[in-house]
Design an enzyme around this catalytic site. Structure first.
Site, PDB file in Angstrom:
ATOM      1  NE  ARG A  37     -10.009   0.140  -0.789  1.00 29.93           N
ATOM      2  CZ  ARG A  37      -9.610  -0.820   0.017  1.00 29.93           C
ATOM      3  NH1 ARG A  37      -8.342  -1.098   0.145  1.00 29.93           N
ATOM      4  NH2 ARG A  37     -10.474  -1.474   0.741  1.00 29.93           N
ATOM      5  NE  ARG A  41      -2.965   0.975   2.920  1.00 25.33           N
ATOM      6  CZ  ARG A  41      -3.230  -0.247   3.368  1.00 25.33           C
ATOM      7  NH1 ARG A  41      -2.666  -0.673   4.474  1.00 25.33           N
ATOM      8  NH2 ARG A  41      -4.050  -1.036   2.713  1.00 25.33           N
ATOM      9  NE  ARG A  50      -4.094   5.606   7.208  1.00 21.86           N
ATOM     10  CZ  ARG A  50      -3.795   5.181   8.421  1.00 21.86           C
ATOM     11  NH1 ARG A  50      -3.659   6.037   9.407  1.00 21.86           N
ATOM     12  NH2 ARG A  50      -3.647   3.904   8.655  1.00 21.86           N
ATOM     13  CG  ASP A  86     -13.637   1.475   5.080  1.00 21.31           C
ATOM     14  OD1 ASP A  86     -12.679   1.278   4.336  1.00 21.31           O
ATOM     15  OD2 ASP A  86     -14.275   0.560   5.633  1.00 21.31           O
ATOM     16  CE1 TYR A 162     -14.473  -6.739   6.313  1.00 19.03           C
ATOM     17  CE2 TYR A 162     -15.951  -6.130   4.535  1.00 19.03           C
ATOM     18  CZ  TYR A 162     -14.679  -6.395   4.993  1.00 19.03           C
ATOM     19  OH  TYR A 162     -13.615  -6.325   4.135  1.00 19.03           O
TER      20      TYR A 162
HETATM   21  O1  CP3 Z   1     -10.303   6.079  -3.437  1.00 12.07           O
HETATM   22  C1  CP3 Z   1     -10.826   5.140  -2.831  1.00 12.07           C
HETATM   23  O2  CP3 Z   1     -11.471   4.235  -3.424  1.00 12.07           O
HETATM   24  C2  CP3 Z   1     -10.666   5.073  -1.347  1.00 12.07           C
HETATM   25  C3  CP3 Z   1     -11.921   5.097  -0.585  1.00 12.07           C
HETATM   26  C4  CP3 Z   1     -12.276   3.718  -0.032  1.00 12.07           C
HETATM   27  C5  CP3 Z   1     -11.717   3.152   1.151  1.00 12.07           C
HETATM   28  N1  CP3 Z   1     -12.387   1.988   1.419  1.00 12.07           N
HETATM   29  C6  CP3 Z   1     -10.669   3.725   2.002  1.00 12.07           C
HETATM   30  C7  CP3 Z   1      -9.742   2.785   2.669  1.00 12.07           C
HETATM   31  C8  CP3 Z   1     -13.230   2.841  -0.506  1.00 12.07           C
HETATM   32  C9  CP3 Z   1     -14.082   2.958  -1.768  1.00 12.07           C
HETATM   33  C10 CP3 Z   1     -13.299   1.755   0.410  1.00 12.07           C
HETATM   34  C11 CP3 Z   1     -14.267   0.652   0.287  1.00 12.07           C
HETATM   35  C12 CP3 Z   1     -14.027  -0.570   1.052  1.00 12.07           C
HETATM   36  N2  CP3 Z   1     -13.618  -0.697   2.334  1.00 12.07           N
HETATM   37  C13 CP3 Z   1     -14.303  -1.859   0.559  1.00 12.07           C
HETATM   38  C14 CP3 Z   1     -14.903  -2.157  -0.780  1.00 12.07           C
HETATM   39  C15 CP3 Z   1     -13.888  -2.043  -1.858  1.00 12.07           C
HETATM   40  C16 CP3 Z   1     -13.139  -3.298  -2.095  1.00 12.07           C
HETATM   41  O3  CP3 Z   1     -11.906  -3.225  -2.035  1.00 12.07           O
HETATM   42  O4  CP3 Z   1     -13.777  -4.316  -2.394  1.00 12.07           O
HETATM   43  C17 CP3 Z   1     -13.980  -2.766   1.553  1.00 12.07           C
HETATM   44  C18 CP3 Z   1     -14.059  -4.269   1.451  1.00 12.07           C
HETATM   45  C19 CP3 Z   1     -13.563  -2.033   2.690  1.00 12.07           C
HETATM   46  C20 CP3 Z   1     -13.169  -2.534   4.016  1.00 12.07           C
HETATM   47  C21 CP3 Z   1     -11.743  -2.258   4.284  1.00 12.07           C
HETATM   48  N3  CP3 Z   1     -11.231  -1.004   4.530  1.00 12.07           N
HETATM   49  C22 CP3 Z   1     -10.669  -3.194   4.341  1.00 12.07           C
HETATM   50  C23 CP3 Z   1     -10.787  -4.681   4.092  1.00 12.07           C
HETATM   51  C24 CP3 Z   1      -9.518  -2.453   4.646  1.00 12.07           C
HETATM   52  C25 CP3 Z   1      -8.131  -2.957   4.912  1.00 12.07           C
HETATM   53  C26 CP3 Z   1      -7.422  -3.165   3.634  1.00 12.07           C
HETATM   54  C27 CP3 Z   1      -5.928  -3.012   3.794  1.00 12.07           C
HETATM   55  O5  CP3 Z   1      -5.301  -3.150   2.731  1.00 12.07           O
HETATM   56  O6  CP3 Z   1      -5.417  -2.722   4.868  1.00 12.07           O
HETATM   57  C28 CP3 Z   1      -9.893  -1.089   4.711  1.00 12.07           C
HETATM   58  C29 CP3 Z   1      -8.985   0.041   4.978  1.00 12.07           C
HETATM   59  C30 CP3 Z   1      -8.988   1.151   3.976  1.00 12.07           C
HETATM   60  N4  CP3 Z   1     -10.100   1.782   3.538  1.00 12.07           N
HETATM   61  C31 CP3 Z   1      -7.836   1.766   3.399  1.00 12.07           C
HETATM   62  C32 CP3 Z   1      -8.315   2.803   2.580  1.00 12.07           C
HETATM   63  C33 CP3 Z   1      -7.501   3.786   1.788  1.00 12.07           C
HETATM   64  C34 CP3 Z   1      -6.380   1.388   3.621  1.00 12.07           C
HETATM   65  C35 CP3 Z   1      -5.965   1.500   5.024  1.00 12.07           C
HETATM   66  C36 CP3 Z   1      -5.428   2.812   5.559  1.00 12.07           C
HETATM   67  O7  CP3 Z   1      -5.331   3.883   4.908  1.00 12.07           O
HETATM   68  O8  CP3 Z   1      -5.073   2.779   6.730  1.00 12.07           O
END
Ligand code: CP3
Length: 359
Positions: A37, A41, A50, A86, A162
């Protein structure tokens, strides 16, 4: 490649190679580093983007996804860039609509609960995910060999959870109910996921991904016996299918201390370690024929720099200069993390010399 390379620019010329070499357990001049990640944010530049786009909009516009990917990697001075996307994107072409609700995480509107729901899932529209490959092409054109480029997808179990729970979950009750009670539906679901993900990974590799990371983020919800009986085979198939495309695979999960030996049996080149176990113990469980990635607690990034430095050094000393360590966190960076601390850790890893610690 040699240790006389000290100039930052020259150093970066070799970064992509350094990262891929470490995945393959080949000797490197220094430990490569990147962060789970790393675009998100906690970073001002991402928050600016965003303001104007939703998460899914960013993912679907290759120009923006590439920019977010590149900005984060350059700002941190890391050896690899993970494509901004994602885990849940493949749900849409499979026929499941979802959205990210503020503060709630992802929500799948009509979760998969029955054999009929599994039958209705489509596997013929992976091409709709081509926007991720287009973004990778842009990132690859930008970095060339300067940074390793990581494509990714979810592991079959994590993606299935999921689809079935409809979002995050505490106890995975619906997932385990289907898993235990309807093996035909469960296996059918995993098969469909593997079919779509194999095609999705192929697009990413063809577009220029040097390595694919498979996120089994929620696999720690399973006992070893359940992992072996219900999740392992599908993960292994996906790992092997991606390796057949000619790239190394990183297989990562959280709360996996009891699963590591079995996870390594998938044949993944690199096993991602969470932070709960010392790195050398985790590596022992994984076995010497695999590289490891990890494993700083992401919340340590909130600690004062002295403590952070101590933890970083402990991890690097535990790796002990053995070929096949990629420095990373044990899970993703969380919102509110000080960017300067992430940059400082990248520098600590870049500057680290085992000889200096040993004196
Ligand atoms: O640089 C990076 O790694 C970002 C790219 C990335 C995102 N999601 C963008 C994202 C990656 C590699 C992911 C993978 C992802 N998505 C996983 C596996 C990684 C892990 O943490 O185990 C999972 C479980 C998800 C599903 C997911 N996406 C969730 C549970 C959430 C909400 C989390 C939260 O804190 O709100 C997301 C949203 C998400 N995906 C964000 C980002 C940058 C944050 C929300 C946003 O920008 O609005």
């Amino acid at each position: 490649m040699s240790s006389i390379v000290t100039n930052g620019a020259e150093d970066s010329v070799l970064s992509g190679t350094r990262f891929v070499r470490a995945c393959l357990r080949k000797p490197v001049d220094r430990t490569p580093v990147w962060f789970l990640r790393q675009a998100g944010r906690y970073m001002q530049e991402y928050r600016e983007v965003r303001k104007h786009h939703t998460l899914v909009e960013i993912c679907k516009q290759p120009e923006i996804a590439a920019e977010v990917t590149i900005t984060a990697a350059e700002k941190l001075g890391v050896d690899a860039a993970i494509i901004f996307a994602d885990l849940l994107l493949p749900l849409e072409p499979m026929g499941l609509d979802f959205e990210f609700q503020a503060g709630e995480g992802p929500v799948v509107h009509k979760p998969v609960r029955t054999a009929a729901d599994v039958l209705a899932l489509r596997t013929d529209r992976a091409a709709d995910l081509g926007y991720v490959a287009r973004a990778i092409e842009k990132v690859a054109a930008h970095f060339r060999d300067r940074l390793g480029i990581i494509g990714f997808c979810g592991a079959p179990f994590t993606l299935a959870s999921y689809m079935i729970e409809g979002g995050g979950s505490r106890n995975y009750i619906e997932t385990k109910k289907l898993m235990y009670t309807d093996s035909i539906a469960w296996n059918g679901l995993l098969d469909k996921i593997v079919t779509v993900l194999t095609e999705y990974c192929r697009q990413q590799v063809q577009a220029g991904a040097d390595v694919i990371q498979i996120f089994d983020s929620w696999v720690g919800a399973l006992s070893l016996a359940d992992y072996r009986d219900y999740a392992f085979e599908a993960s292994k198939r996906l790992v092997r299918a991606v390796q057949d495309m000619g790239v190394p695979v990183i297989y990562f999960g959280v709360e996996t201390a009891g699963l590591l030996t079995q996870m390594a049996e998938t044949g993944a080149d690199v096993i991602g370690l969470d932070w709960r176990q010392p790195l050398d113990e985790g590596w022992r469980a994984v076995g010497e024929h695999h590289a490891v990635q990890g494993n700083l607690d992401p919340i340590t990034l909130f600690a004062p720099l002295e403590i952070l430095e101590q933890r970083v050094k402990e991890i690097l000393c535990a790796a002990n200069g053995r070929p096949g360590h990629i420095f990373n966190l044990g899970h993703g960076i969380v919102p509110g993390t000080p960017v300067e601390h992430v940059q400082a850790v990248a520098k600590m890893v870049r500057d680290f010399r085992l000889e200096d610690v040993r004196g």
